[in-house]
Design a protein around this motif. Structure first.
Motif, PDB file in Angstrom:
ATOM      1  N   SER A  15       0.817  -1.217   0.000  1.00 35.36           N
ATOM      2  CA  SER A  15       0.000   0.000   0.000  1.00 35.36           C
ATOM      3  C   SER A  15       0.856   1.274   0.000  1.00 35.36           C
ATOM      4  O   SER A  15       0.317   2.366   0.178  1.00 35.36           O
ATOM      5  CB  SER A  15      -0.955  -0.001   1.199  1.00 35.36           C
ATOM      6  N   SER A  16       2.165   1.119  -0.195  1.00 38.95           N
ATOM      7  CA  SER A  16       3.101   2.261  -0.211  1.00 38.95           C
ATOM      8  C   SER A  16       2.900   3.140   1.017  1.00 38.95           C
ATOM      9  O   SER A  16       2.688   4.352   0.920  1.00 38.95           O
ATOM     10  CB  SER A  16       2.951   3.083  -1.492  1.00 38.95           C
ATOM     11  N   ALA A  17       2.957   2.509   2.188  1.00 43.14           N
ATOM     12  CA  ALA A  17       2.674   3.226   3.430  1.00 43.14           C
ATOM     13  C   ALA A  17       3.635   2.814   4.543  1.00 43.14           C
ATOM     14  O   ALA A  17       4.229   1.730   4.507  1.00 43.14           O
ATOM     15  CB  ALA A  17       1.241   2.956   3.870  1.00 43.14           C
ATOM     16  N   GLY A 111       5.789  14.166  -2.468  1.00 43.20           N
ATOM     17  CA  GLY A 111       5.296  14.483  -1.135  1.00 43.20           C
ATOM     18  C   GLY A 111       4.717  13.259  -0.440  1.00 43.20           C
ATOM     19  O   GLY A 111       4.341  12.275  -1.071  1.00 43.20           O
ATOM     20  N   ARG A 112       4.678  13.361   0.870  1.00 40.49           N
ATOM     21  CA  ARG A 112       4.134  12.289   1.699  1.00 40.49           C
ATOM     22  C   ARG A 112       2.889  12.793   2.412  1.00 40.49           C
ATOM     23  O   ARG A 112       2.869  13.919   2.905  1.00 40.49           O
ATOM     24  CB  ARG A 112       5.193  11.832   2.712  1.00 40.49           C
ATOM     25  N   ASP A 134       3.471   7.885  -2.971  1.00 34.35           N
ATOM     26  CA  ASP A 134       2.893   7.615  -4.288  1.00 34.35           C
ATOM     27  C   ASP A 134       3.269   6.260  -4.876  1.00 34.35           C
ATOM     28  O   ASP A 134       2.577   5.750  -5.743  1.00 34.35           O
ATOM     29  CB  ASP A 134       3.281   8.725  -5.267  1.00 34.35           C
ATOM     30  N   SER A 135       4.392   5.663  -4.417  1.00 38.09           N
ATOM     31  CA  SER A 135       4.837   4.414  -5.040  1.00 38.09           C
ATOM     32  C   SER A 135       5.794   3.660  -4.126  1.00 38.09           C
ATOM     33  O   SER A 135       6.348   4.215  -3.178  1.00 38.09           O
ATOM     34  CB  SER A 135       5.560   4.716  -6.362  1.00 38.09           C
ATOM     35  N   LYS A 141      13.066   4.705  -1.501  1.00 41.42           N
ATOM     36  CA  LYS A 141      14.017   5.816  -1.501  1.00 41.42           C
ATOM     37  C   LYS A 141      14.071   6.469  -0.120  1.00 41.42           C
ATOM     38  O   LYS A 141      15.144   6.764   0.411  1.00 41.42           O
ATOM     39  CB  LYS A 141      13.625   6.850  -2.557  1.00 41.42           C
ATOM     40  N   ILE A 142      12.896   6.691   0.474  1.00 41.87           N
ATOM     41  CA  ILE A 142      12.822   7.297   1.804  1.00 41.87           C
ATOM     42  C   ILE A 142      13.505   6.400   2.837  1.00 41.87           C
ATOM     43  O   ILE A 142      14.272   6.877   3.676  1.00 41.87           O
ATOM     44  CB  ILE A 142      11.354   7.565   2.191  1.00 41.87           C
ATOM     45  N   MET A 143      13.240   5.111   2.754  1.00 36.43           N
ATOM     46  CA  MET A 143      13.828   4.188   3.734  1.00 36.43           C
ATOM     47  C   MET A 143      15.347   4.114   3.549  1.00 36.43           C
ATOM     48  O   MET A 143      16.093   4.045   4.527  1.00 36.43           O
ATOM     49  CB  MET A 143      13.184   2.810   3.615  1.00 36.43           C
ATOM     50  N   GLN A 144      15.838   4.155   2.309  1.00 39.33           N
ATOM     51  CA  GLN A 144      17.282   4.113   2.052  1.00 39.33           C
ATOM     52  C   GLN A 144      17.987   5.358   2.566  1.00 39.33           C
ATOM     53  O   GLN A 144      19.177   5.318   2.860  1.00 39.33           O
ATOM     54  CB  GLN A 144      17.549   3.934   0.551  1.00 39.33           C
ATOM     55  N   MET A 145      17.261   6.458   2.679  1.00 38.63           N
ATOM     56  CA  MET A 145      17.834   7.695   3.200  1.00 38.63           C
ATOM     57  C   MET A 145      18.040   7.636   4.715  1.00 38.63           C
ATOM     58  O   MET A 145      18.586   8.566   5.296  1.00 38.63           O
ATOM     59  CB  MET A 145      16.913   8.878   2.883  1.00 38.63           C
TER      60      MET A 145
END
Length: 167
Positions: A15-17, A111-112, A134-135, A141-145
């Motif tokens: 669910s991209s959440a 955006g989130r 969104d995906s 990408k956010i988690m890798q940051m």
């Protein structure tokens, strides 16, 4: 005796959440204030050794929180929250994103959408944060940051602040 805090961090790729549940051994009023008042929010939002510098905070539907996380060598990372819905001491929803120093969204990351609820729980307060992106690619990408680690550090800093009764 302090109760052990609830901490549940779930990444939901289908669910991209992201859902984060975190309890605090503090009443609702100071927990709500810590998320909504600039002078308190800036004390815990950025993971150490960064500090949160709030440029502006207009906590209301249609308002914006604009801030930067400043590192020990002066590097600055800007971001914002655009508040969509506010139900005092119960819930708020916002769109957030990284930005430039003028508050313009970073086009490299979408955006989130945040939904944050506050509920009395076992003599304290349970905060539930649900973030939709969104995906799966944006989520990864956010988690890798290092977002999980940074957000967890911030929540731990909030816990320390509440325990010290500095709100």
């Amino acid at each position: 005796m302090n109760k052990a805090a609830i901490f549940d961090f779930t990444v939901e790729k289908e669910s991209s959440a992201i859902t984060v549940k975190r309890s605090f051994n503090a009443p609702l009023d100071p927990v709500w204030a810590a998320w909504t008042e600039a002078d308190i929010l800036c004390k815990w939002w950025a993971p150490k050794p960064y500090e949160c510098v709030i440029k502006s905070l207009d906590f209301r539907e249609g308002g914006r929180w604009f801030y930067c996380m400043q590192g020990p060598t002066g590097e600055r990372h800007f971001g914002y929250f655009d508040y969509e819905e506010v139900r005092p001491k119960k819930y708020f929803a916002a769109i957030s994103n990284f930005s430039d120093e003028h508050g313009n969204a970073n086009p490299a990351i979408k955006g989130r959408h945040w939904k944050i609820s506050f509920d009395p729980h076992a003599g304290g307060t349970l905060v539930t944060v649900r973030i939709l992106v969104d995906s799966v690619e944006t989520l990864e990408k956010i988690m890798q940051m290092g977002w999980k680690e940074g957000f967890t550090m911030g929540l731990d800093q909030l816990d320390e602040l509440l325990a010290a009764d500095n709100i």
